[in-house]
Design an enzyme around this catalytic site. Structure first.
Site, PDB file in Angstrom:
ATOM      1  N   ARG A 181       0.830  -1.212   0.000  1.00 19.37           N
ATOM      2  CA  ARG A 181       0.000   0.000   0.000  1.00 19.37           C
ATOM      3  C   ARG A 181       0.862   1.260   0.000  1.00 19.37           C
ATOM      4  O   ARG A 181       0.537   2.253   0.649  1.00 19.37           O
ATOM      5  CB  ARG A 181      -0.971  -0.001   1.192  1.00 19.37           C
ATOM      6  N   SER A 231     -10.830  -0.526   3.570  1.00 22.13           N
ATOM      7  CA  SER A 231     -10.121  -0.963   4.778  1.00 22.13           C
ATOM      8  C   SER A 231      -9.539   0.242   5.496  1.00 22.13           C
ATOM      9  O   SER A 231      -8.817   1.042   4.894  1.00 22.13           O
ATOM     10  CB  SER A 231      -9.011  -1.946   4.414  1.00 22.13           C
ATOM     11  N   GLU A 300      -4.797   2.978   6.712  1.00 18.34           N
ATOM     12  CA  GLU A 300      -4.703   2.806   5.271  1.00 18.34           C
ATOM     13  C   GLU A 300      -5.428   3.944   4.564  1.00 18.34           C
ATOM     14  O   GLU A 300      -5.056   4.348   3.468  1.00 18.34           O
ATOM     15  CB  GLU A 300      -5.297   1.460   4.852  1.00 18.34           C
TER      16      GLU A 300
END
Length: 313
Positions: A181, A231, A300
């Site tokens: 990520r 998320s 995130e």
């Protein structure tokens, strides 16, 4: 000049250079995020072609107006006080997709689901995982989005765009420094205009079936009918964020109008609250998980902007 005066000058120069360019003042960012949270941006510009972008960036740079790049807003939490400066939004006005052999070149504003479908229809494998990710190609590559064992780093061969002064760049796969990520663009604050994907031959019927399977599982497990940013926390090194949150008994835990989803502990949802509620919920989840597992969950979701004055929260 004050920032407001510089923004006035930016608006005037952009209108003079391109009268068709979409420019909005005091645009409420809640309208441009899937969380439906966020105060106003001083100025929001939505180009509909790549050629407009260097002009926008160079003008903002010359006037010392800070620039924030956003896409579909599906991984974004904007604070209640909004964003000072220019928000440059690259979304569905820039979504051209070109297929040549096993290569796809897509504009940054194309939706990941559209890209995935285009690849499958062309009998190209490697992008089925992206079929249910509700973001743009630019946003997905910027943060190396992924799902069901796939991620953008596995298929990206070239990324093109501009830095904040309006100078172009081209990074190949290795130059992107893909991580979980994360990419170098997050550190360098650069804007993506086009992404080239290198795929492998596949069978349309099998690829479409796999996409249906992924999206069915997603609908069964995730709160897709609620306002969320996907998320909320990154996967920690020693497990899964959702499992840790669940084991702490936090499903359904609420702060104001923000809640840990009762359907999936990895998602925090907006049930009519404020960004301050959402941030407070995230902080409490981090605290409880840290106390139980000695693990600090890392967001995130991308957090932007400034808090509202205390009297307005």
């Amino acid at each position: 000049m004050t920032l407001n005066e510089r923004i006035d000058a930016l608006e005037a120069r952009l209108h003079a250079a391109d009268e068709h360019l979409s420019v909005k003042r005091n645009a409420l960012m809640a309208r441009y995020t899937t969380l439906h949270l966020g105060g106003p941006a001083d100025i929001l510009v939505s180009p509909d072609k790549t050629e407009q972008i260097p002009l926008i960036l160079k003008t903002a740079h010359a006037l010392e107006v800070p620039v924030i790049i956003v896409g579909n807003g599906s991984n974004l939490l904007v604070k209640d006080g909004g964003i000072r400066g220019l928000v440059l939004r690259l979304c569905r006005d820039m979504q051209h997709i070109e297929i040549k052999g096993s290569t796809i070149r897509a504009e940054a504003g194309a939706m990941m689901s559209t890209l995935s479908m285009a690849a499958a229809q062309a009998n190209l494998a490697g992008l089925t995982f992206a079929s249910g990710i509700p973001g743009t190609v630019g946003g997905g590559v910027y943060m190396n989005a992924g799902a069901y064992g796939g991620e953008m780093s596995q298929v990206v061969s070239l990324v093109e765009g501009y830095d904040m002064t309006g100078e172009p760049f081209r990074y190949n796969h290795y130059e992107m420094d893909f991580g979980h990520r994360h990419t170098r663009l997050m550190d360098e604050n650069k804007l993506i205009t086009h992404v080239t994907f290198q795929l492998k031959p596949g069978r349309r019927d099998e690829l479409l079936a796999e996409m249906v399977d992924f999206n069915t599982r997603r609908a069964e497990k995730q709160p897709l009918t609620q306002f969320s940013a996907g998320s909320t926390f990154k996967r920690p090194p020693n497990g899964f964020a959702s499992a840790m949150v669940d084991q702490c008994g936090l499903k359904g835990f609420t702060v104001g109008g923000a809640q840990v989803s009762e359907k999936h502990a990895g998602f925090c949802i907006n049930k009519g609250g404020t960004a301050a509620d959402f941030l407070a919920l995230m902080a409490e989840v981090q605290k409880v998980v840290y106390e139980k597992f000695d693990t600090m969950l890392e967001p995130e979701v991308r957090i932007l902007g400034e808090d509202a004055p205390a009297t307005e929260v």
